[in-house]
Design an enzyme around this catalytic site. Structure first.
Site, PDB file in Angstrom:
ATOM      1  N   ARG A 143    -113.167  -5.743  10.210  1.00  0.00           N
ATOM      2  CA  ARG A 143    -112.564  -6.677  10.846  1.00  0.00           C
ATOM      3  C   ARG A 143    -111.219  -6.016  11.661  1.00  0.00           C
ATOM      4  O   ARG A 143    -110.230  -6.164  11.316  1.00  0.00           O
ATOM      5  CB  ARG A 143    -112.271  -7.705   9.977  1.00  0.00           C
ATOM      6  CG  ARG A 143    -113.333  -8.448   9.645  1.00  0.00           C
ATOM      7  CD  ARG A 143    -113.188  -9.941   9.180  1.00  0.00           C
ATOM      8  NE  ARG A 143    -114.412 -10.876   9.289  1.00  0.00           N
ATOM      9  CZ  ARG A 143    -114.407 -12.098   8.831  1.00  0.00           C
ATOM     10  NH1 ARG A 143    -113.312 -12.599   8.530  1.00  0.00           N
ATOM     11  NH2 ARG A 143    -115.661 -12.678   8.941  1.00  0.00           N
TER      12      ARG A 143
ATOM     13  N   GLN B  90    -114.588  -6.590  16.938  1.00  0.00           N
ATOM     14  CA  GLN B  90    -114.634  -8.031  17.043  1.00  0.00           C
ATOM     15  C   GLN B  90    -115.904  -8.819  17.604  1.00  0.00           C
ATOM     16  O   GLN B  90    -116.407  -9.457  16.987  1.00  0.00           O
ATOM     17  CB  GLN B  90    -113.507  -8.954  17.600  1.00  0.00           C
ATOM     18  CG  GLN B  90    -112.391  -8.753  16.890  1.00  0.00           C
ATOM     19  CD  GLN B  90    -110.860  -9.532  17.640  1.00  0.00           C
ATOM     20  OE1 GLN B  90    -111.150  -9.541  18.644  1.00  0.00           O
ATOM     21  NE2 GLN B  90    -110.061  -9.744  16.630  1.00  0.00           N
TER      22      GLN B  90
ATOM     23  N   ASP C 143    -119.196  -8.547  15.242  1.00  0.00           N
ATOM     24  CA  ASP C 143    -118.939  -9.040  13.867  1.00  0.00           C
ATOM     25  C   ASP C 143    -119.833 -10.232  13.616  1.00  0.00           C
ATOM     26  O   ASP C 143    -119.927 -11.380  13.994  1.00  0.00           O
ATOM     27  CB  ASP C 143    -117.488  -9.487  13.618  1.00  0.00           C
ATOM     28  CG  ASP C 143    -117.162  -9.913  12.257  1.00  0.00           C
ATOM     29  OD1 ASP C 143    -118.169 -10.081  11.554  1.00  0.00           O
ATOM     30  OD2 ASP C 143    -116.007 -10.352  12.068  1.00  0.00           O
TER      31      ASP C 143
ATOM     32  N   SER D  42    -118.367 -13.546  11.856  1.00  0.00           N
ATOM     33  CA  SER D  42    -117.573 -14.321  12.377  1.00  0.00           C
ATOM     34  C   SER D  42    -118.318 -15.412  13.317  1.00  0.00           C
ATOM     35  O   SER D  42    -118.333 -16.500  13.404  1.00  0.00           O
ATOM     36  CB  SER D  42    -116.720 -13.622  13.340  1.00  0.00           C
ATOM     37  OG  SER D  42    -115.608 -13.106  12.388  1.00  0.00           O
TER      38      SER D  42
ATOM     39  N   TYR E  98    -110.027 -11.740   4.270  1.00  0.00           N
ATOM     40  CA  TYR E  98    -110.701 -12.552   3.476  1.00  0.00           C
ATOM     41  C   TYR E  98    -109.718 -12.910   2.292  1.00  0.00           C
ATOM     42  O   TYR E  98    -108.668 -11.890   2.250  1.00  0.00           O
ATOM     43  CB  TYR E  98    -111.814 -12.038   2.646  1.00  0.00           C
ATOM     44  CG  TYR E  98    -113.069 -11.757   3.455  1.00  0.00           C
ATOM     45  CD1 TYR E  98    -113.925 -12.716   3.843  1.00  0.00           C
ATOM     46  CD2 TYR E  98    -113.280 -10.455   4.332  1.00  0.00           C
ATOM     47  CE1 TYR E  98    -114.964 -12.634   4.438  1.00  0.00           C
ATOM     48  CE2 TYR E  98    -114.316 -10.456   5.136  1.00  0.00           C
ATOM     49  CZ  TYR E  98    -115.329 -11.268   5.399  1.00  0.00           C
ATOM     50  OH  TYR E  98    -116.521 -11.277   6.151  1.00  0.00           O
TER      51      TYR E  98
END
Length: 373
Positions: A121, A126, A129, A132, A229
């Site tokens: 991350r 991004q 991912d 996400s 996280y």
């Protein structure tokens, strides 16, 4: 470089790892693309849509023959990969902790398996991912699933016959899924509150117009936690959180739980006693049910009623929005591979940072540090 797009074989999986949009872009890079017959059917993509942009559509054996890269949503069954060339890449969501035996078999096949859920991350990754993009849809769908089970309206309504009160929604876990759940519930007119162990999420909750509910007397995680996280909390914090939740949950109409800890079972956030404290007809949606569940009494793949409360435990929630989920997943894979595409080599060449983060097998061995004891 030939890229193979496989039809998913896991029960209930309706997504596909490439769409005509991304297939066209891969061909634009100079790749050949072969798509298994029926691969896009679950996402309402016909075979001819792939053929129209230049892909070959064929059976699995032909699709795999000479393929240098195999794309999937979930990791393909090794038994179905006959003829896969040694050194070929398998690029998919591989669930390395939950399907460790399958990872070992990829190594035995000589494949280089790349676990997309291990994507770091960081800013430049991004757009690659998958967690996400898929969690965003899960958070949205969780609210719709709650609304479908809830036998009342979400927004406040003022009518000649009287006023209908707005539903009270609590979101537990304010990651990507939680934030989208907050936003969706707010758009539907609910009164929304949210809680998380990470102090940095307070501003995010407020920015969406929801009320933050935090343990104040015991420190949680300052900042975002490892990789964005949450991590395992102290027993003292867990006790304080349980007390806070017990005081708050009995007043809620709908609760949505989203808490996960990578590589570990989902943390238990709601006990059977807390479920019993809720009003009959209330709804809980457990988005972590496939990793053991945040809610005592939740059953993976079922909607159950416990103490008059409906607990929703749908599996593979993104697949229930298969068209959009496929489009986003496919773009994640394209963004990943195209970012490292070497025109001279005619294939992607990974750098050390991201390559080491996602590579789980290479040269006949399991090589990822999180999987090697």
């Amino acid at each position: 470089m030939k890229i193979a797009v496989l039809k998913e074989t896991v029960a209930g999986e309706r997504r596909v790892s490439a769409t005509p949009e991304t297939v066209k872009k891969f061909i634009g890079l100079g790749a050949q693309v072969a798509v298994e017959v029926g691969a896009g059917a679950g996402a309402s993509i016909a075979d001819h849509a792939y053929a129209d942009v230049g892909a070959t559509v064929a059976g699995r054996a032909e699709v795999l023959a000479d393929a240098g890269i195999v794309l999937g949503v979930q990791g393909p069954d090794p038994d179905t990969l006959g003829g896969l060339a040694p050194g070929a890449w398998i690029v998919a969501g591989l669930n390395p902790f939950g399907e460790r035996a399958r990872i070992d078999r990829y190594a035995a096949l000589g494949a280089e398996a790349l676990a997309m859920e291990f994507m770091p991350r960081i800013t430049r990754a991004q757009s690659m991912d998958i967690l996400s993009s898929q969690s965003n849809l899960s958070g949205y769908k969780a609210v719709l699933d709650a609304a479908a089970e809830y036998d009342r309206a979400f927004p406040m309504m003022m009518t000649a016959a009287g006023t209908v009160s707005a539903a009270k929604v609590l979101v537990m876990g304010v990651g990507v899924a939680g934030l989208q759940a907050i936003a969706t519930a707010r758009r539907l007119g609910a009164q929304v509150s949210a809680t998380d162990v990470r102090a940095a999420t307070r501003e995010q909750i407020l920015s969406l117009g929801a009320k933050p509910i935090f343990v104040e007397k015991v420190a949680g995680i300052e900042g975002e936690g490892s990789g964005g996280y949450a991590t395992e909390m102290s027993d003292e914090y867990k006790a304080a959180q349980a007390e806070l939740v017990s005081a708050h949950i009995a007043k809620q109409d709908i609760v949505i739980t989203t808490a996960l800890i990578p590589g570990r079972p989902a943390p238990r956030l709601i006990s059977a006693a807390q479920v019993a404290s809720m009003k009959p007809g209330s709804v809980i949606v457990d988005l972590a049910v496939e990793q053991g569940g945040n809610v005592e009494g939740a059953v993976a793949g079922e909607v159950v009623t416990v103490s008059g409360v409906r607990i929703v435990g749908h599996r593979n929630v993104p697949s229930r929005l298969s068209a959009d989920a496929s489009a986003l997943f496919a773009r994640n894979l394209f963004n990943f591979l195209s970012a490292f595409w070497d025109k001279e080599a005619g294939k992607p060449v990974l750098d050390e940072e991201i390559g080491n983060a996602v590579r789980v097998t290479q040269g006949g061995k399991v090589v990822h540090e999180r999987l090697v004891s």
